[in-house]
Design a protein around this motif. Sequence first.
Motif, short mmCIF file in Angstrom:
data_model
loop_
_atom_site.label_atom_id
_atom_site.label_comp_id
_atom_site.label_asym_id
_atom_site.label_seq_id
_atom_site.Cartn_x
_atom_site.Cartn_y
_atom_site.Cartn_z
N HIS A 15 0.79 -1.24 0.00
CA HIS A 15 0.00 0.00 0.00
C HIS A 15 0.82 1.29 0.00
CE1 HIS A 15 -2.99 -2.99 1.32
NE2 HIS A 15 -3.87 -2.20 0.76
N PHE A 16 2.04 1.27 0.53
CA PHE A 16 2.74 2.56 0.62
C PHE A 16 3.02 3.12 -0.77
CE2 PHE A 16 6.39 -0.14 0.04
CZ PHE A 16 7.50 0.65 -0.27
N ASP A 17 3.15 4.42 -0.86
CA ASP A 17 3.30 5.12 -2.14
C ASP A 17 4.71 4.92 -2.67
OD1 ASP A 17 3.78 7.14 -4.12
OD2 ASP A 17 2.10 8.30 -3.34
N LEU A 18 4.85 4.10 -3.71
CA LEU A 18 6.18 3.75 -4.22
C LEU A 18 6.91 4.95 -4.81
CD1 LEU A 18 5.28 0.36 -5.97
CD2 LEU A 18 6.29 0.69 -3.69
N ASP A 19 6.20 5.78 -5.58
CA ASP A 19 6.86 6.92 -6.21
C ASP A 19 7.31 7.94 -5.18
OD1 ASP A 19 6.64 5.98 -8.87
OD2 ASP A 19 4.56 6.70 -8.98
N ALA A 20 6.45 8.20 -4.19
CA ALA A 20 6.83 9.14 -3.13
C ALA A 20 8.02 8.61 -2.34
CB ALA A 20 5.64 9.39 -2.20
N ALA A 21 8.01 7.30 -2.07
CA ALA A 21 9.12 6.70 -1.33
C ALA A 21 10.41 6.81 -2.12
CB ALA A 21 8.81 5.24 -1.01
#
Length: 198
Positions: A173-179
């Motif tokens: 679920h975590f935002d891959l692009d933001a990460a």
Amino acid sequence: MSNLYPVIASVVEGHGEAAALQGLLQRLISHLREDAYAHVLSPHRVPRDRILKPAPLAQALTIVTARQPQPTAVLVLLDADDECAVELATQVHELAQTSHAHVPLTAVVAVREFEAWFLAGAAGLAGHMGLPNDLAPPPQPESIRGAKEWLSARMPAGITYRPAAHQPSFVQHFDLDAARNAAPSFDKLCRELLRFLG
């Protein structure tokens, strides 16, 4: 007979990563390259106090490279904690070279800890498993010592973040692009994975 597609094996140090990394890599592969496919083997866990020693690391690499289908690449993943991520990655790579120089291998070290990547992509976790609907990433997530505590503090009363329980779901679920934008060590994982895909 050579593989028709990349096969990725991994060595990890934590129970959470052992449960979650396979799912994270599978998600990342299709995110990074829409038409890509790779077979991701389940991680092999070696405790932190052993993964940085020549014999245990060599034994772990022997185990994972003997799996079928035969791996075309091996990822070693660990947390930096308070150490230098670049130096740790270099140390792992040099240790691996002494026994498994023939194996395509990369070491990725999460700055501080694996959970720093969740902080960097926290917007994607908003409303998930009791986290606030307005959850937002902190500035400089890789500078935070205590990412697990950061997550626990934002969970419902009485619930504590536990890696083995939460990581497998959070990686979906975590935002891959933001990460990738906010956590250079996660960007390193993405770049190495693209290299493995060829």
